[in-house]
Design an enzyme around this catalytic site. Structure first.
Site, short mmCIF file in Angstrom:
data_model
loop_
_atom_site.label_atom_id
_atom_site.label_comp_id
_atom_site.label_asym_id
_atom_site.label_seq_id
_atom_site.Cartn_x
_atom_site.Cartn_y
_atom_site.Cartn_z
N PHE A 1 0.85 -1.20 0.00
CA PHE A 1 0.00 0.00 0.00
C PHE A 1 0.88 1.24 0.00
O PHE A 1 0.52 2.27 0.55
CB PHE A 1 -0.94 -0.01 1.22
CG PHE A 1 -1.85 -1.20 1.25
CD1 PHE A 1 -3.01 -1.23 0.48
CD2 PHE A 1 -1.54 -2.31 2.02
CE1 PHE A 1 -3.85 -2.34 0.49
CE2 PHE A 1 -2.36 -3.42 2.04
CZ PHE A 1 -3.53 -3.45 1.27
N GLU B 1 4.26 6.26 -4.02
CA GLU B 1 5.56 6.75 -4.45
C GLU B 1 5.86 8.08 -3.77
O GLU B 1 4.97 8.90 -3.58
CB GLU B 1 5.56 6.94 -5.97
CG GLU B 1 5.64 5.62 -6.70
CD GLU B 1 5.52 5.78 -8.20
OE1 GLU B 1 5.91 6.82 -8.73
OE2 GLU B 1 5.02 4.83 -8.82
N LYS C 1 -6.51 -5.06 -1.68
CA LYS C 1 -5.64 -4.15 -2.43
C LYS C 1 -6.42 -3.39 -3.49
O LYS C 1 -6.35 -2.16 -3.59
CB LYS C 1 -4.50 -4.95 -3.07
CG LYS C 1 -3.72 -4.24 -4.13
CD LYS C 1 -2.88 -3.12 -3.57
CE LYS C 1 -2.25 -2.31 -4.69
NZ LYS C 1 -1.37 -1.27 -4.23
N ASN D 1 -7.50 0.82 -3.38
CA ASN D 1 -7.19 1.78 -4.44
C ASN D 1 -8.46 2.36 -5.04
O ASN D 1 -8.54 3.55 -5.30
CB ASN D 1 -6.36 1.10 -5.54
CG ASN D 1 -4.88 1.14 -5.23
OD1 ASN D 1 -4.46 1.75 -4.25
ND2 ASN D 1 -4.09 0.50 -6.06
N LEU E 1 -8.89 14.43 -0.58
CA LEU E 1 -9.99 15.30 -0.98
C LEU E 1 -9.46 16.54 -1.68
O LEU E 1 -10.07 17.60 -1.63
CB LEU E 1 -10.84 15.70 0.23
CG LEU E 1 -11.76 14.62 0.82
CD1 LEU E 1 -12.53 15.16 2.02
CD2 LEU E 1 -12.76 14.12 -0.25
N ALA F 1 -8.98 18.47 -4.87
CA ALA F 1 -9.43 18.52 -6.27
C ALA F 1 -8.25 18.95 -7.14
O ALA F 1 -7.33 19.62 -6.68
CB ALA F 1 -10.57 19.52 -6.40
N GLY G 1 -3.07 10.19 -11.63
CA GLY G 1 -2.27 9.43 -12.59
C GLY G 1 -1.42 8.45 -11.81
O GLY G 1 -1.78 8.06 -10.70
N CYS H 1 -0.19 3.12 -10.43
CA CYS H 1 -1.16 2.21 -9.78
C CYS H 1 -2.61 2.49 -10.12
O CYS H 1 -3.30 1.63 -10.67
CB CYS H 1 -1.00 2.30 -8.25
SG CYS H 1 0.41 1.40 -7.66
N LYS I 1 2.83 13.32 -9.64
CA LYS I 1 2.67 13.98 -8.35
C LYS I 1 4.06 14.42 -7.91
O LYS I 1 5.05 13.98 -8.51
CB LYS I 1 2.03 13.04 -7.33
CG LYS I 1 2.89 11.85 -6.97
CD LYS I 1 2.25 11.06 -5.85
CE LYS I 1 3.23 10.06 -5.27
NZ LYS I 1 2.67 9.32 -4.16
C1 UDX Z 1 -1.27 5.00 -4.83
C2 UDX Z 1 -1.81 4.60 -3.46
O1 UDX Z 1 -1.83 5.75 -2.60
C3 UDX Z 1 -0.98 3.48 -2.85
O2 UDX Z 1 -1.56 3.06 -1.64
C4 UDX Z 1 -0.92 2.31 -3.83
O3 UDX Z 1 -0.12 1.29 -3.31
C5 UDX Z 1 -0.37 2.79 -5.17
O4 UDX Z 1 -1.17 3.86 -5.67
P1 UDX Z 1 0.67 6.58 -5.74
O5 UDX Z 1 0.16 6.27 -7.10
O6 UDX Z 1 2.13 6.50 -5.51
O7 UDX Z 1 0.02 5.60 -4.66
O8 UDX Z 1 0.24 8.07 -5.38
P2 UDX Z 1 -0.86 8.83 -4.53
O9 UDX Z 1 -0.17 9.74 -3.61
O10 UDX Z 1 -1.87 7.94 -3.96
O11 UDX Z 1 -1.53 9.74 -5.67
C6 UDX Z 1 -2.14 9.17 -6.81
C7 UDX Z 1 -2.70 10.25 -7.71
O12 UDX Z 1 -3.84 10.83 -7.12
C8 UDX Z 1 -1.74 11.39 -8.00
O13 UDX Z 1 -1.82 11.73 -9.38
C9 UDX Z 1 -2.25 12.51 -7.14
O14 UDX Z 1 -1.96 13.78 -7.66
C10 UDX Z 1 -3.75 12.24 -7.15
N1 UDX Z 1 -4.45 12.78 -5.98
C11 UDX Z 1 -4.22 12.28 -4.74
C12 UDX Z 1 -5.38 13.79 -6.16
O15 UDX Z 1 -5.62 14.25 -7.28
N2 UDX Z 1 -6.07 14.26 -5.06
C13 UDX Z 1 -5.86 13.77 -3.80
O16 UDX Z 1 -6.52 14.24 -2.86
C14 UDX Z 1 -4.90 12.76 -3.65
#
Ligand code: UDX
Length: 431
Positions: free
Chosen positions: A152, A155, A204, A208, A250, A252, A257, A260, A320
């Site tokens: 979980f 990155e 898992k 997600n 939360l 926006a 992307g 995962c 991100k």
């Molecule tokens: C995610 C899950 O958090 C992790 O538990 C799983 O194992 C793999 O996928 P990751 O892809 O590394 O991890 O990044 P995460 O920080 O979760 O962000 C994912 C995407 O969501 C990013 O593009 C981020 O910008 C976007 N995001 C996240 C939003 O747009 N708004 C949010 O409030 C949170």
């Protein structure tokens, strides 16, 4: 530690495999990381790290004595008590997960005579563990244990997420294997959720999906906020205090992307569809995200008219901050759309590269990106963007249009600096 450490083989030296290997070494185990790409192994053997992940280089360095890297299956398995599978499971053309790398690991397992446990870290469809079990049994490897032990880790915070997780999920066919994998995590303070293999696999995918649902939900709230004059940042704060809702995920923005979410949402959608179930919420979550990535184009067109020949600066290419990963990054979709509209696209990112984005000029400073631009779009919320001297930048632009795709900057300050500032789900620009 050290002497009591177990022997762990990790297959796959990607983000997940390297973090898993380094963290198990940190817990005192002796780890061999195996990958099929010799260049990757050579880099690791030289003491370098082929990916950017905060804290990973120190962890690998500190545990050098307990870590080896190889391309050789026999060497990896030799003496191993645990075999972690951390190989890629990309989507196929049908949206199913491509498990060929997983099957290669399983089929290449030498016929060991001692008891080892195969642990699945890669994200796989529900039912994969049962198929692996069957395949091992068919090869006379009934004594090889199998658990689902999904990751979980996000990155950018992967090391911390591994060492201080919210929970450890272990799905097993046999209690003995679950006990062994639980013991392997000794030193980590977290609740352990024991489950059957299918449920662990689903945990898992469902975790997600729940997180993606929150993002698409808040993005839709943002879009309605824009239409009605409300401010999504305030709305998120207001609903986040409700303990039943909570305040994380939360934010926006321009959509999710990464390696995962997009892949796993497709895999779960396909998994459901293969079983004859139409997963309506998940389909909407995916569609909302695709539209959200393109929404900035509409904003730019409203502010600039035709985008043909307009110079647009994208700030951030990574999906991100704190990662160089551009897989499924909204910036790439945006760049593609802008180029298709005939715009000139210039991009800045402190570590991610625009490789693969043909026609995009990448520059090394924010100032350079913004110079002579008709609009700046903040795509990735890199912390250093807070410290940019924005008032000084306004004068260097052809038109001072700024679209904050992450609601990172203060609208009042940006408008005060002279920008025509727009964001996601906040009051419309005043010009
Ligand atoms: C995610 C899950 O958090 C992790 O538990 C799983 O194992 C793999 O996928 P990751 O892809 O590394 O991890 O990044 P995460 O920080 O979760 O962000 C994912 C995407 O969501 C990013 O593009 C981020 O910008 C976007 N995001 C996240 C939003 O747009 N708004 C949010 O409030 C949170």
């Amino acid at each position: 530690m050290g002497e009591q450490g177990k022997r762990v083989a990790v297959f796959g030296a990607g983000y997940v495999g390297l973090v898993t290997g380094a963290c198990f070494a940190e817990l005192g185990h002796r780890v061999t990381v195996r990958d099929v790409i010799p260049e990757k192994i050579a880099i690791l053997e030289r003491g370098e790290v082929p990916i950017y992940e905060p804290g990973l280089d120190e962890l690998l360095e500190r545990n050098r004595q307990r870590l080896t890297f190889t391309t050789d299956v026999g060497e990896a398995i030799d003496g191993a008590e645990f075999v972690y599978v951390a190989v890629g499971t990309p989507p196929t053309f049908s949206g199913d997960a491509d498990l060929s790398a997983v099957w290669t690991v399983i089929d290449e397992l030498p016929p060991v005579d001692h008891r080892i446990v195969v642990a699945m870290k890669s994200t796989v469809p529900v039912g994969t563990g049962a198929k692996v079990r069957h395949r091992l049994d068919a090869r006379g490897l009934g004594h090889v244990g199998y658990v689902s032990n999904p990751e979980f880790t996000a990155e950018g915070t992967a090391v911390k997420d591994f060492m201080e997780p919210d929970r450890i999920v272990i799905g097993s066919f046999d209690q003995v294997d679950a006990d062994a994998v639980a013991a392997l995590h000794e030193g980590i303070d977290a609740p352990i959720v024991r489950a059957d293999v299918a449920s662990a696999e689903m945990i898992k995918l469902a975790a997600n999906a729940a997180l993606m649902t929150r993002i698409s939900f808040i993005n839709e709230i943002a879009n309605v906020c824009e239409a009605t004059g409300a401010d999504v940042v305030k709305v998120a704060e207001g609903i986040g205090y409700d303990r039943r809702i909570g305040n994380s995920f939360l934010r926006a923005g321009v959509g999710f992307g990464g390696s995962c979410f997009p892949k796993d949402s497709l895999a779960l959608k396909q998994l459901a569809a293969n079983s004859g179930y139409h997963f309506q919420v998940l389909n909407a979550v995916i569609e909302v995200n695709e539209l959200q990535k393109r929404r900035v184009i509409g904003k730019l067109s409203e502010l600039l008219g035709s985008l043909r020949g307009k110079r647009i600066a994208l700030l951030g290419l990574a999906f991100k901050p704190n990662t160089d990963d551009t897989r499924e990054a909204p910036a790439f979709v945006l760049a593609g759309r802008l180029l298709a509209e005939g715009a000139d696209v210039v991009a800045w990112d402190p570590i991610a590269s625009s490789d693969g984005l043909h026609g995009v000029e990448q520059v090394t400073t924010v100032e350079e990106a913004a110079r002579d631009a008709d609009a700046v779009v903040l795509v990735t919320e890199w912390p250093q963007l807070r410290d940019v001297d924005w008032p000084a930048i306004v004068a260097t632009m052809r038109r001072p249009v700024f679209v904050d795709g992450r609601n990172m900057l203060d609208p009042g300050a940006m408008r005060g600096a002279g920008f025509t500032y727009d964001a996601i789900g906040r009051a419309a620009p005043t010009g």
